[in-house]
Design a protein around this motif. Structure first.
Motif, mmCIF file in Angstrom:
data_model
loop_
_atom_site.group_PDB
_atom_site.id
_atom_site.type_symbol
_atom_site.label_atom_id
_atom_site.label_comp_id
_atom_site.label_asym_id
_atom_site.label_seq_id
_atom_site.Cartn_x
_atom_site.Cartn_y
_atom_site.Cartn_z
ATOM 1 N N SER A 161 41.091 -27.355 -13.168
ATOM 2 C CA SER A 161 41.975 -27.526 -14.334
ATOM 3 C C SER A 161 41.183 -27.482 -15.636
ATOM 4 O O SER A 161 41.637 -26.905 -16.637
ATOM 5 C CB SER A 161 42.753 -28.840 -14.222
ATOM 6 O OG SER A 161 41.868 -29.941 -14.116
ATOM 7 N N GLN A 166 41.549 -24.536 -18.542
ATOM 8 C CA GLN A 166 41.790 -24.847 -19.947
ATOM 9 C C GLN A 166 40.723 -24.219 -20.834
ATOM 10 O O GLN A 166 41.031 -23.670 -21.894
ATOM 11 C CB GLN A 166 41.805 -26.368 -20.123
ATOM 12 C CG GLN A 166 42.142 -26.824 -21.537
ATOM 13 C CD GLN A 166 42.180 -28.341 -21.642
ATOM 14 O OE1 GLN A 166 41.805 -29.050 -20.715
ATOM 15 N NE2 GLN A 166 42.630 -28.846 -22.780
ATOM 16 N N ASN A 217 41.275 -20.440 -20.836
ATOM 17 C CA ASN A 217 42.648 -20.065 -21.173
ATOM 18 C C ASN A 217 43.279 -19.172 -20.095
ATOM 19 O O ASN A 217 43.874 -18.138 -20.378
ATOM 20 C CB ASN A 217 42.697 -19.355 -22.534
ATOM 21 C CG ASN A 217 44.127 -19.272 -23.062
ATOM 22 O OD1 ASN A 217 44.963 -20.127 -22.751
ATOM 23 N ND2 ASN A 217 44.400 -18.249 -23.849
#
Length: 412
Positions: A377, A381, A384
């Protein structure tokens, strides 16, 4: 008469009451195959099976004498015939088999595209070989299961998985219950410019105890002999050298260049085969016991394509009652097909062939070495992208990553 049309050939089988005595010849304008059967009556209907794209129709014609029958196979285009008799077996009587090799085979199973014809890079072509078939049932289990049926079922399941994957396409060496010689199977893969050949089999032994799967690659001794056989056939040089073979005037230079290219190609094929074999074993051992825990080398005809990585997978012992029962369970065969596909997909994600869509995608991707405290995760992030995209690009089944693991980060 029974008919099996495929994209590259058509097989006709005539059921007879006794061993056939036959002669045959071909005619042009229009293309026909004429078969004369001695001591045979023509009062039986030939049937109206679907004959496919190559055969227009099959009919009787005026016999050459009163004691014979003449059969005419009308063709839509030129074909190379091969005829042979088959003795009674497997509950079937005498048969005459007619194989017609198409002079202009359909490209339905082959999506290898010229870059001038396609707006994207070509697919990775996986040739899938279902062992045995037709007059050759393979091994027979204690409950009467035929190896040829088990292997064809798994092969079709694997075909569906490969064709459902963007950037991959499957080619079957046989799609039905008919016989193809072991030496002809690599030629099917070569004709379709396959990047890999997977041959599926089920093992057997004289005693019921042995069980488990194994994966086989070509032995070095057989590899060396195949290399020599190719080099002795000068017509094979054009397959290796392309147009260069036509402009090389010195036979010694042509042979030297062919030997160099073939040697490099065979080294690549054997390295790929061994690497993929280890991945297949890793996947299979999650489903079944492995009879051999490392790749095995053998002199097997189906593995002899020097320019195509090839492996033979024994999915279990059909002579073992429990494994025979497992192999007759559709869900179990599906698990085996999934294991073969997962290993193949994982290998080509790491080493996509040049010119393929997967190679282009890899060139656009980045890599990231996992450090302490990082998670999927967090990486999604940072770059992107979606977590699911990272998992798909790395063939990950779970959300756990380990320190030092190198991940491919997709561009989208």
């Amino acid at each position: 008469m029974r008919v099996w049309p495929t994209s590259a050939s058509t097989r006709l089988v005539f059921d007879l009451k006794s061993a056939p005595e036959f002669t045959y010849f071909t005619l042009k304008n229009p293309d026909r195959l004429v078969i004369d059967l001695a001591n045979t009556n023509s009062d039986t209907s030939l049937g109206s099976d679907e004959t496919g794209a190559l055969v227009k129709r099959v009919r009787y014609s005026t016999p050459k004498n009163k004691d014979s029958t003449r059969i005419v196979v009308e063709l839509n285009r030129k074909a190379s015939p091969s005829l042979f008799a088959v003795a009674p077996a497997e509950g079937k009587g005498h048969r005459l088999v007619v194989d017609l090799e198409d002079s202009a085979p359909s490209a339905d199973n082959s999506v290898v595209m010229d870059m001038n014809q396609s707006s994207r890079d070509r697919d990775i072509i996986v040739a899938i070989d279902a062992g045995h078939g037709g007059k050759d049932p393979g091994s027979i289990g204690p409950a009467g299961s035929f190896e040829k049926n088990i292997t064809l079922s798994i092969a079709k399941m694997l075909e569906d998985k490969v064709n459902a994957e963007k950037g991959m396409r499957a080619v079957m060496t046989r799609s039905g219950d008919y016989y193809i010689s072991p030496n002809a199977r690599p030629e099917v893969a070569r004709k379709h410019k396959a990047d890999l050949l997977i041959s599926i089999h089920a093992d057997a032994f004289t005693q019921p105890e042995p069980r488990g799967g194994s994966v086989w690659v070509l032995s070095m001794r057989r590899a060396d002999s195949e290399l020599g056989r190719w080099l002795e056939k000068s017509e094979r040089h054009s397959e290796l050298l392309g147009g260069a073979a036509e402009v090389i005037s010195d036979n010694a230079s042509e042979r030297y260049l062919a030997e160099t290219i073939l040697g490099l190609s065979m080294d690549h094929s054997m390295t790929t085969s061994y690497d993929l074999s280890n991945k297949v074993i890793g996947e299979l051992k999650q489903i079944t016991r492995m009879h051999k825990r490392s790749p095995q080398a053998a002199s097997l005809a189906v593995l002899t394509a020097p320019d195509i990585p090839s492996i033979l997978v024994e999915v279990g012992f059909i002579s073992n009652p429990q494994e025979e029962k497992n192999l007759n369970w559709a869900q179990y065969r599906q698990q085996l097909a999934t294991a073969l596909f997962s290993a193949t997909k994982r290998y080509f994600h790491q080493m996509p062939p040049d010119g393929t869509l997967w190679a282009a995608m890899k060139a656009d991707n980045r890599t990231h070495k996992v450090r302490s405290g990082e998670s999927l995760s967090l990486l999604a992030q940072r770059y992107n992208v979606k977590v699911s995209s990272i998992k798909a690009a790395n063939n990950l089944n779970g959300d756990v990553v380990r320190i030092g693991q190198v991940l491919t980060i997709p561009s989208t």
